[in-house]
Design a protein around this motif. Structure first.
Motif, PDB file in Angstrom:
ATOM      1  N   PHE A 150      19.155 -19.608  14.694  1.00 21.38           N
ATOM      2  CA  PHE A 150      19.144 -18.706  13.545  1.00 21.38           C
ATOM      3  C   PHE A 150      20.523 -18.514  12.941  1.00 21.38           C
ATOM      4  CE2 PHE A 150      14.928 -17.749  15.000  1.00 21.38           C
ATOM      5  CZ  PHE A 150      14.261 -17.378  13.847  1.00 21.38           C
ATOM      6  N   GLY A 151      21.548 -19.146  13.531  1.00 22.49           N
ATOM      7  CA  GLY A 151      22.888 -19.083  12.955  1.00 22.49           C
ATOM      8  C   GLY A 151      23.506 -17.707  13.002  1.00 22.49           C
ATOM      9  N   VAL A 268      11.623 -10.568  13.552  1.00 25.42           N
ATOM     10  CA  VAL A 268      11.345 -11.961  13.199  1.00 25.42           C
ATOM     11  C   VAL A 268      11.878 -12.897  14.276  1.00 25.42           C
ATOM     12  CG1 VAL A 268      11.896 -13.813  11.567  1.00 25.42           C
ATOM     13  CG2 VAL A 268      11.293 -11.545  10.712  1.00 25.42           C
ATOM     14  N   ILE A 269      13.130 -12.689  14.672  1.00 27.76           N
ATOM     15  CA  ILE A 269      13.764 -13.605  15.620  1.00 27.76           C
ATOM     16  C   ILE A 269      13.098 -13.532  16.982  1.00 27.76           C
ATOM     17  CG2 ILE A 269      15.940 -14.161  16.776  1.00 27.76           C
ATOM     18  CD1 ILE A 269      17.368 -13.028  14.272  1.00 27.76           C
ATOM     19  N   GLY A 278       5.412 -17.932  12.599  1.00 29.07           N
ATOM     20  CA  GLY A 278       5.128 -17.591  11.211  1.00 29.07           C
ATOM     21  C   GLY A 278       5.655 -16.227  10.805  1.00 29.07           C
ATOM     22  N   ALA A 279       6.586 -15.655  11.582  1.00 30.42           N
ATOM     23  CA  ALA A 279       7.076 -14.303  11.303  1.00 30.42           C
ATOM     24  C   ALA A 279       8.124 -14.298  10.194  1.00 30.42           C
ATOM     25  CB  ALA A 279       7.651 -13.682  12.570  1.00 30.42           C
ATOM     26  N   VAL A 280       7.986 -13.342   9.272  1.00 33.73           N
ATOM     27  CA  VAL A 280       8.958 -13.135   8.195  1.00 33.73           C
ATOM     28  C   VAL A 280       9.144 -11.628   8.016  1.00 33.73           C
ATOM     29  CG1 VAL A 280       8.242 -15.251   7.030  1.00 33.73           C
ATOM     30  CG2 VAL A 280       7.230 -13.065   6.343  1.00 33.73           C
ATOM     31  N   ASP A 345       9.385  -6.540  18.387  1.00 36.45           N
ATOM     32  CA  ASP A 345      10.433  -6.912  19.330  1.00 36.45           C
ATOM     33  C   ASP A 345      10.229  -6.216  20.677  1.00 36.45           C
ATOM     34  OD1 ASP A 345      12.804  -7.754  20.519  1.00 36.45           O
ATOM     35  OD2 ASP A 345      14.015  -6.238  19.505  1.00 36.45           O
ATOM     36  N   SER A 346      10.028  -4.895  20.642  1.00 32.08           N
ATOM     37  CA  SER A 346       9.869  -4.146  21.897  1.00 32.08           C
ATOM     38  C   SER A 346       8.565  -4.496  22.596  1.00 32.08           C
ATOM     39  CB  SER A 346       9.931  -2.636  21.621  1.00 32.08           C
ATOM     40  OG  SER A 346       8.811  -2.208  20.850  1.00 32.08           O
ATOM     41  N   LEU A 347       7.506  -4.741  21.826  1.00 30.01           N
ATOM     42  CA  LEU A 347       6.211  -5.070  22.430  1.00 30.01           C
ATOM     43  C   LEU A 347       6.296  -6.387  23.201  1.00 30.01           C
ATOM     44  CD1 LEU A 347       3.222  -4.111  22.587  1.00 30.01           C
ATOM     45  CD2 LEU A 347       2.763  -5.653  20.673  1.00 30.01           C
ATOM     46  N   VAL A 348       6.938  -7.384  22.601  1.00 31.09           N
ATOM     47  CA  VAL A 348       7.063  -8.678  23.273  1.00 31.09           C
ATOM     48  C   VAL A 348       7.936  -8.561  24.525  1.00 31.09           C
ATOM     49  CG1 VAL A 348       8.068 -10.979  23.040  1.00 31.09           C
ATOM     50  CG2 VAL A 348       6.595 -10.078  21.232  1.00 31.09           C
TER      51      VAL A 348
END
Length: 597
Positions: A150-151, A268-269, A278-280, A345-348
């Motif tokens: 993701f740079g 997203v990341i 497919g996350a945006v 993010d927290s769920l994952v």
């Protein structure tokens, strides 16, 4: 020939873009802007939008200002396009300036400037000065491979290091300002670095071209997240973070290939790292029309996955409101609401990819979500509140331009309404029969309200023509309960039964006493001079008594409806409805309230 930027700015200001484009393609109003089928590629559904100072095609990505349009549409060079527009605007072309030509030749594109900055910040993250930023990203569960992919970078302390480094590449502070990485003072001069002491996120357009940056400060500073300003190549309302990757990611199957709209960079990341490619995310703002159009170019039913808190619910409401006028049978939205206190993010991180996949697979259609959003906070409403909610639901469905789809949404919303709030013993709390002690003598307004109800009981077909106005009336509880039952029957069957069956249905609902009192009130109208005036038109009679409740309000409503119909393309039924109401108003103004004597 290099041209003075001030001259070009004045030329653009003097040349509205819509008329220029309108000479080559038919433009249709779309809210505050215009839309059309793109003149640069064949299409049947308009994806070409014209704004105040630029155009953009969401199909072929053609983009530019009025000068660019002339160049692209007529095959002209930049000087030729400028000269054509200047002549039309009555402006004299400036004489050639060798100094400006030299500067133009030396100037770098904004994309080149941003790429140079990106290389610097990405390198700094892995140097001693970026140690804190790298530790933060790893602490959020990101792998080194994800950080690199993701740079992500580190902006430095903002003490002039970036300016000095870019100067060695012949990049000036003015270029950095134009690229959106330096602030400008009140005179427009470069002042100081915009991003400092922040983890940086490169923002790319749908084709992968770097257009701006976002930054996350460490510690308690504000704002926590910062996006670059609008520039010549970056418009916040048109860009979605991660869309360049998502276009490839949605080509598979399963939850990991769904097009997901989340709220932030880290969501997203983290989702991409967990296999949801497919996350945006929008850039810190509510979803815009342009972003929705871009989403639908990738998938017909994106999943909006908002945080399970108040802000997430508000974001869902706003997204639904923005999307409704854009829906058709080929594109819609689904909604995935996370548990309270969780974000993707927290769920994952806490519960793993399987938990997120389950949430995505349970995403609900927009029709179901709309009802929940609009009825949020409504608990055991009274008849007036129920009538108001029902009218809002009908109005929401009417925002959808596709009439067939709008009818389906209306049916779905009202089905949910009656299942949730029905109080007649058929799926909800049983309706308590209303005590209906007679009132004598009756107040004038109450008598008129009873007559309005009586007309509907005698001529049930009238409801089809007057239901919106009927819903708007502030009625006493017993008449409101009667109205509620009539609307319930109408919406479940598409029409009311005949008068005899209607009386039977009302008796079953515990409203026989109300019906009898309403009928008796109508019988006490007496032998007024206009008693038979409306015998052949019960709709006009209904509007007559509706107008008697407040003649001035009735007249104002008719003025507004007349202006609206004259400004649009009404059908014959709309004109007939307006004519009937105007006749009723005319009767009132000619003394049609003599029945009150």
């Amino acid at each position: 020939m290099a041209l003075d930027p001030a001259f070009l700015d004045e030329l653009r200001a003097r040349t509205p873009i819509a008329p220029v484009i309108g000479r080559r393609t038919k433009l249709v109003r779309s809210g505050k802007h215009w839309k059309a089928c793109c003149p640069f590629h064949g299409e049947k559904t308009p994806s070409f939008y014209v704004y105040d100072d630029h155009y953009h095609c969401f199909g072929c990505q053609a983009h530019g200002d009025v000068i660019t349009f002339v160049m692209q549409s007529e095959g002209r060079s930049f000087p030729e396009a400028v000269e054509e527009l200047a002549t039309a605007a009555g402006m004299d072309m400036p004489k050639p300036d060798p100094v400006q030509r030299e500067r133009a030749e030396q100037a770098r594109t904004l994309g080149d400037v941003l790429e140079a900055v990106q290389q610097s910040w990405q390198r700094r993250l892995h140097e001693p000065e970026g140690r804190e930023g790298l530790a933060y990203l790893r602490g959020r569960g990101l792998s080194d491979d994800t950080i690199t992919a993701f740079g992500l970078g580190w902006s430095g302390a903002g003490r002039g290091e970036l300016v000095a480094e870019m100067a060695r590449l012949d990049i000036t502070p003015a270029m950095l300002r134009d690229a959106g990485v330096m602030r400008a003072d009140e005179n427009g001069a470069p002042q100081r670095e915009l991003f400092f002491n922040r983890v940086t996120f490169p923002i790319r357009d749908r084709r992968g071209r770097l257009v701006s940056f976002g930054g996350r400060i460490l510690g308690d500073g504000q704002p926590k997240y910062l996006n670059g300003p609008e520039t010549a190549i970056f418009s916040k309302r048109r860009v979605l973070f991660g869309l360049d990757r998502a276009r490839e990611g949605v080509r598979g199957s399963g939850a990991g290939a769904e097009l997901l709209v989340v709220e932030g960079y880290m969501d997203v990341i983290a989702l991409h790292q967990a296999g949801f490619h497919g996350a945006v995310a929008p850039l810190g703002t509510a979803l815009t029309t342009e972003q929705l159009e871009a989403l639908w170019l990738v998938a017909p039913a994106p999943v909006l996955c908002f945080d399970g808190d108040g802000a997430g619910q508000r974001a869902a409401v706003k997204a639904a409101e923005t999307a409704l006028p854009l829906l058709n049978v080929e594109r819609t939205l689904r909604f995935c609401t996370l548990p309270e206190g969780e974000d993707p993010d927290s769920l994952v991180r806490r519960h793993g990819s399987a938990a997120m996949a389950t949430m995505i697979e349970g995403a609900r259609p927009m029709g179901q979500v709309l009802f929940g959003l609009m009825s949020e906070g409504v608990r055991d409403p009274g008849p007036e509140q129920r009538a108001a909610l029902r009218r809002r639901l009908v109005a929401v469905a009417a925002l959808i331009p596709d009439k067939t789809l709008a009818a389906e949404y209306r049916s779905t919303l009202l089905d949910s309404f009656f299942q949730t709030f029905r109080r007649d013993g058929r799926g909800g709390a049983k309706r308590v029969p209303v005590a209906t002690a007679p009132v004598a003598p009756m107040a004038a307004d109450l008598q008129r309200q009873c007559i309005l109800s009586a007309i509907l009981l005698e001529q049930p077909s009238v409801l089809d023509a007057v239901q919106d106005a009927y819903c708007s009336l502030a009625l006493p509880p017993d008449l409101a309960a009667l109205r509620e039952e009539l609307l319930d029957l109408y919406d479940r069957n598409g029409e009311l039964p005949d008068a005899d069956e209607l009386a039977s249905r009302l008796a079953e609902a515990g409203l026989a006493d109300v019906r009898q009192r309403v009928d008796a009130t109508r019988g006490r109208r007496g032998q007024a001079a206009d008693a038979d005036l409306f015998d052949t038109d019960p709709v006009q009679e209904w509007w007559h008594f509706y107008g008697l409740l407040d003649v001035e309000r009735f007249a104002a409503e008719l003025r507004a409806d007349t202006e609206r119909l004259c400004a649009g393309t009404p059908d014959e039924a709309q004109w007939n409805s307006l004519r009937t109401r105007l006749l009723a108003l005319d009767a009132l103004r000619r003394g049609g309230d003599e029945e009150e004597e």
